[in-house]
Scaffold this active site. Structure first.
Site, mmCIF file in Angstrom:
data_model
loop_
_atom_site.group_PDB
_atom_site.id
_atom_site.type_symbol
_atom_site.label_atom_id
_atom_site.label_comp_id
_atom_site.label_asym_id
_atom_site.label_seq_id
_atom_site.Cartn_x
_atom_site.Cartn_y
_atom_site.Cartn_z
ATOM 1 N N ASN A 25 40.914 36.432 -1.311
ATOM 2 C CA ASN A 25 42.329 36.621 -0.972
ATOM 3 C C ASN A 25 42.463 36.783 0.538
ATOM 4 O OD1 ASN A 25 42.400 39.610 -0.259
ATOM 5 N ND2 ASN A 25 41.559 39.711 -2.330
ATOM 6 N N ARG A 26 43.695 36.859 1.013
ATOM 7 C CA ARG A 26 43.955 36.795 2.452
ATOM 8 C C ARG A 26 43.815 38.124 3.181
ATOM 9 N NH1 ARG A 26 45.932 31.901 3.877
ATOM 10 N NH2 ARG A 26 47.042 30.708 2.276
#
Ligand code: CTP
Ligand code: CA
Length: 246
Positions: free
Chosen positions: A34-35
């Site tokens: 994920n970011r």
């Protein structure tokens, strides 16, 4: 350099912070991620060190180690859970700033997943694999559960660490950021919940953030931002200090 904050309620306490996004492997070279950059968790660790706490940072990120912190590197949600559970046993405050993957691939393939090669002149084969996911453990809920068990076992209502959760929320047609954060706090049972306003290009990997710190029942203790992750961290620790003082 700033002078140490000797009057902080955190001075001498043992603080554990998780940071970064977990990586859930598919094979030796690929993962679901994920970011999350980890910057918020590192900023929290740095501010706790500044306030005189002993800090353990459990992280998936490769940012420079905060000077003075014990750094534990992990990749997956399950590794993060093991590290956090161990560290929480000795902690006064635990902050779950990590972005933990809710799901992981059901199967890990021990060798690199290969595509079948079409022979020259042949059509590309329709061989795309389907990745089935399974749920990861909820680390924060587990920490709260452990703490509650300890309180029941010892009869000491203050046993175990103060547990702080984070919630990255966008708000949607069913409710705004605070609505979702209040529901999450009730579900998770943490002592505080830091609601992070996120959106496209907002907060993830960026330097400015807006946070609301909620207490059980959903009262907003304070709001900070849009501001730097360092300033947001100071606000979070201010709220923790207030909660520790009772
Ligand atoms: N968290 C966790 N373990 C998970 C998922 C989340 O410990 N498997 C923690 C996060 O570190 C954060 C809090 O729970 O402190 C809230 O995470 P968030 O993703 O916002 O909430 P979820 O309960 O996973 O709900 P959803 O993603 O569906 O909004
Ligand atoms: Ca989640």
């Amino acid at each position: 350099a700033r002078t140490p904050a000797h009057d902080s309620a955190l001075a001498g306490l043992r603080v554990v912070v998780s940071a970064g996004g977990t990586r859930e492997p598919l094979d030796p070279v690929r993962y679901l991620g994920n970011r999350s950059s980890g910057k918020q968790g590192y900023a929290l660790a740095a501010e706790a060190l500044h306030r005189g706490a002993h800090v353990t940072l459990v992280t998936t990120a490769s940012l420079p180690d905060p000077v003075g912190a014990d750094v534990v590197r992990v990749e997956t949600a399950r590794e993060l859970q093991d590290a956090m559970t161990a560290a929480a046993a000795e902690a006064d405050v635990v902050v779950m700033a990590a972005a933990v993957a809710d799901f992981r691939p059901a199967e890990y393939v021990g060798t690199k997943i290969k595509k079948t090669q079409a022979a020259p002149g042949e059509e590309e084969p329709d061989d795309a694999p389907v990745v089935r996911l399974v749920r990861n453990p909820d680390v924060l809920a587990g920490l709260v559960h452990h703490r509650d068990e300890l309180r029941t076992r010892t009869g000491d209502p203050d046993a175990g660490p103060l547990v702080v959760g984070f919630a990255a929320e966008t708000g949607d047609e069913t409710g705004d950021v605070l609505h979702h954060a209040r529901a999450k706090l009730a579900r998770k049972g943490s002592d505080l919940l830091v609601a992070n306003e996120v959106g496209v290009g907002v907060t993830f990997g960026q330097d400015d953030t807006t946070v609301h710190v909620l207490a059980p029942g959903g009262r907003v203790l304070l709001t900070a931002g849009p501001t730097t992750k360092a300033a947001a961290s100071a606000a979070v620790w201010d709220a923790v200090e207030e909660a520790l003082r009772g």
